[in-house]
Scaffold this active site. Sequence first.
Site, mmCIF file in Angstrom:
data_model
loop_
_atom_site.group_PDB
_atom_site.id
_atom_site.type_symbol
_atom_site.label_atom_id
_atom_site.label_comp_id
_atom_site.label_asym_id
_atom_site.label_seq_id
_atom_site.Cartn_x
_atom_site.Cartn_y
_atom_site.Cartn_z
ATOM 1 N N ASP A 125 -5.227 -23.199 -15.139
ATOM 2 C CA ASP A 125 -6.231 -23.799 -14.851
ATOM 3 C C ASP A 125 -6.891 -22.711 -13.565
ATOM 4 O OD1 ASP A 125 -7.919 -26.169 -14.205
ATOM 5 O OD2 ASP A 125 -6.863 -26.137 -12.151
ATOM 6 N N GLU A 160 -5.184 -24.545 -21.308
ATOM 7 C CA GLU A 160 -4.876 -23.979 -19.921
ATOM 8 C C GLU A 160 -3.533 -23.311 -19.843
ATOM 9 O OE1 GLU A 160 -7.552 -26.640 -17.087
ATOM 10 O OE2 GLU A 160 -5.518 -27.440 -17.847
#
Lengths: 246, 246
Positions: free
Chosen positions: A65, A133
């Site tokens: 992320d 992610e």
Amino acid sequence: MNVIRNILNSRSGKNGNFFDAIQNIIGFKPKSITNYKRAFVHRSLNKKDSLGNDLNYERLEFLGDAMLSAIIAAYLFNEVPEGDEGYLTKMRSKVVSRKHLNELGNDLNLIQFIETNIPKDHFGQNIHGNLFEALIGAIYLDRGYKFCEKFIYERVIHPYVDIEQLEGKVISYKSLLIEWCQKQKHKFNYEVYEDTGKNEVKHFAVKLWIDGKVIAKARATSKKKAEEKASKRAYYAFQNKINTKQ
Amino acid sequence: MNVIRNILNSRSGKNGNFFDAIQNIIGFKPKSITNYKRAFVHRSLNKKDSLGNDLNYERLEFLGDAMLSAIIAAYLFNEVPEGDEGYLTKMRSKVVSRKHLNELGNDLNLIQFIETNIPKDHFGQNIHGNLFEALIGAIYLDRGYKFCEKFIYERVIHPYVDIEQLEGKVISYKSLLIEWCQKQKHKFNYEVYEDTGKNEVKHFAVKLWIDGKVIAKARATSKKKAEEKASKRAYYAFQNKINTKQ
């Protein structure tokens, strides 16, 4: 012999398929497969490393992320020199929205690799974005920032990020194009067919015919996206002729 | 002759001083000074580039903030293998807190370079953190991720980030050490003196004497930090002897 067997083992069987599949998805060879494997381990398995630390994809998700945010920030910074800090922040949050990440993970069919005790159909939509992610986190650990950037450019930015669409100036190139064809009395047809080729993920191709000529072609992971891509190409080809409402 | 004059001009006068000062602060030679200059232009000047885009540090701040977050995320990921996603998120927000960034920018005295119409003493504390983030953005544009990482390791992580302190396990090494000295009837003395040397920023050095011997030395941008650093060194040296409360 053991050496040869080890080499063969490392590329064949379950591991080998996984290695090849990951290579296909990320677009380059992993140096080590370890972190990619971890990127698909769900906490339900309760796996631990030798020191007793949790071994699942959640920490990789945190790392991925952060890398995604930084790379999208740098992309927008360069791409939109007229956008101020507020604009850049808003546009980034659109690109990395939960909905968008789920779509990306889903298109890559990352859930096929998940290791879990829970039936796959019990997961909500967020699992797709989470795995996406985590995969970015694994790429960072395996090959560093530059390869992460390459992956994000090829898998996120080029196929999905359209500044004008994000700004809401253009909602759909397909509808723009259809409107123009109807006004100008041109005949159009979207010819769509499956064209997965060597890809891990199912792909569709589209030929956009206008007045009996193929004006644009495109390929994507859904029919809708392939049509939109072909329409965008045709739109830019006709740009001077089409009367847009911008 | 023009070429030589240009080379001389680019390294002398106001520019040259700025170039040298930036090099001192970041720890390596800028390839191009342009973005570093922009990192100190305040919006009050209302500067524009040739296309009419705003030319001040705010966009660089956005970029620097994103790079800082990613680099700290990667650092914590590697440093604390036992920390889960929630822990990593919480620790990162402590490192990149507004208060911490302001302290970092202030210690580097970045405000000395600001170009503005507003008197410097009218700025609040946040100006220090904003300039610090903008400087990171400039480093990224000039030298890429790796050099950004190097700068952040040398200027943020090594001098300031202490996992145990961030976790609140150790509030102050100085108080731990003093407590131990008093219990064990050791005489101690912190000898502090200014030692700026060739640094751009004022530095202090400290010698920590215990029972007539120098046990640890340290250098930092404030007396308090230098004492804390020396105490930490002594603490680790005496680790087995000190009865901690952890």
